[in-house]
Design an enzyme around this catalytic site. Structure first.
Site, PDB file in Angstrom:
ATOM      1  N   ARG A 103       0.841  -1.194   0.000  1.00  0.00           N
ATOM      2  CA  ARG A 103       0.000   0.000   0.000  1.00  0.00           C
ATOM      3  C   ARG A 103       0.872   1.238   0.000  1.00  0.00           C
ATOM      4  NH1 ARG A 103      -4.780   0.428   4.354  1.00  0.00           N
ATOM      5  NH2 ARG A 103      -3.013   0.903   5.679  1.00  0.00           N
ATOM      6  N   THR A 107      -1.259   7.563  -0.364  1.00  0.00           N
ATOM      7  CA  THR A 107      -2.563   7.462  -1.030  1.00  0.00           C
ATOM      8  C   THR A 107      -3.373   6.250  -0.535  1.00  0.00           C
ATOM      9  OG1 THR A 107      -1.717   6.053  -2.783  1.00  0.00           O
ATOM     10  CG2 THR A 107      -1.589   8.433  -3.162  1.00  0.00           C
ATOM     11  N   ASP A 199       0.562  -3.689  12.233  1.00  0.00           N
ATOM     12  CA  ASP A 199       1.018  -4.003  10.871  1.00  0.00           C
ATOM     13  C   ASP A 199       1.367  -5.496  10.796  1.00  0.00           C
ATOM     14  OD1 ASP A 199       2.539  -2.239   8.356  1.00  0.00           O
ATOM     15  OD2 ASP A 199       2.909  -4.384   8.589  1.00  0.00           O
ATOM     16  N   ASP A 202       4.911  -6.470   9.357  1.00  0.00           N
ATOM     17  CA  ASP A 202       6.003  -6.179  10.295  1.00  0.00           C
ATOM     18  C   ASP A 202       6.006  -7.162  11.462  1.00  0.00           C
ATOM     19  OD1 ASP A 202       7.072  -4.097   8.871  1.00  0.00           O
ATOM     20  OD2 ASP A 202       5.945  -2.544   9.933  1.00  0.00           O
TER      21      ASP A 202
END
Ligand code: PRP
Ligand code: URA
Length: 208
Positions: A103, A107, A199, A202
């Site tokens: 991603r 944006t 995340d 991660d």
């Protein structure tokens, strides 16, 4: 109904540990694997079996077996790789494809950087893997890519989904059934799922 949410005390228990910020990499990976096995079990409820004849130590019998070759798992890199171990422990002979996507941090739009799927993908049932369905952009693009290769039957497995993203995917791809362990509250201003788990990539790969 296009979304199936696993509602089970075992899943709730495993999710509680998975989401906890104190949970370390090893346990996080193990839980992603275990929950993925349960998702796969649920997603394959409609699997077609073929007649087979075997011989037990006692006698011959007619039974049924799965045509594992009919299935392809396609993880969305990176985080989807964390789910692969779990699903291939259930369907070990399935083919594997890969879609690379990240991603854009400003944006929030997905960027596709890799696409490699097994030969004859159009004849297989494809099960996409990605632990997080946030805005739904990555899921929509991954489904678009597979449909452009002629794939007709697609399922999407995720651990946590946001209602906003589910709505988008359901609108764009009403034929794709989504299986998730939990539908969370919402997206925050950075398009992260809350309460979520942070995340996923991660935490799986220990990159932060
Ligand atoms: C995460 C996640 C999904 C995507 C979901 O990947 O694994 O692919 O974001 O967001 P969306 O529904 O808004 O598209 P990320 O971009 O963090 O890449 P990574 O897996 O390489 O960490
Ligand atoms: N990607 C993640 O890893 N987590 C989120 O909450 C949203 C996108």
């Amino acid at each position: 109904m296009q979304t199936v949410e696993l509602k089970h005390p075992l899943i709730e228990h495993k999710l509680a540990i998975l989401r906890d910020k104190k949970t370390g990499t090893k346990e996080f990976r193990e839980l992603i694997k275990e929950i993925s096995m349960f998702l796969c079990y649920e997603a394959m409820r409609d699997a077609k079996l073929e007649k087979a004849e075997i011989e037990t130590p006692m006698e011959k019998m007619k039974t049924k077996k799965l045509d594992e070759d009919h299935y392809a798992f396609v993880p969305i890199l990176r985080a989807g790789m964390g789910m692969l171990d779990g699903v291939i422990s259930v369907v070990p002979n399935a083919k594997i494809g890969h879609i690379g996507m990240y991603r854009n941090e400003k944006t929030f739009e997905p960027v596709n950087y890799f696409f490699k799927v097994p030969k004859g993908i159009e004849k297989r049932e494809v099960i996409i893997l990605d632990p997080m369905l946030a805005t739904g952009g990555s899921a929509i693009d991954a489904i678009d890519l597979l449909k452009s290769k002629g794939v007709k039957k697609i399922k999407f497995l995720c651990i946590i989904a946001a209602p906003e993203g589910l709505k988008e995917v359901e609108q764009k791809h009403p034929d794709v059934v989504i299986y998730c362990a939990c539908i969370d509250k919402k997206l925050n201003k950075n398009k992260y799922i809350v309460p979520g788990l942070g995340d996923a990539g991660d935490r799986i790969f220990g990159t932060k």
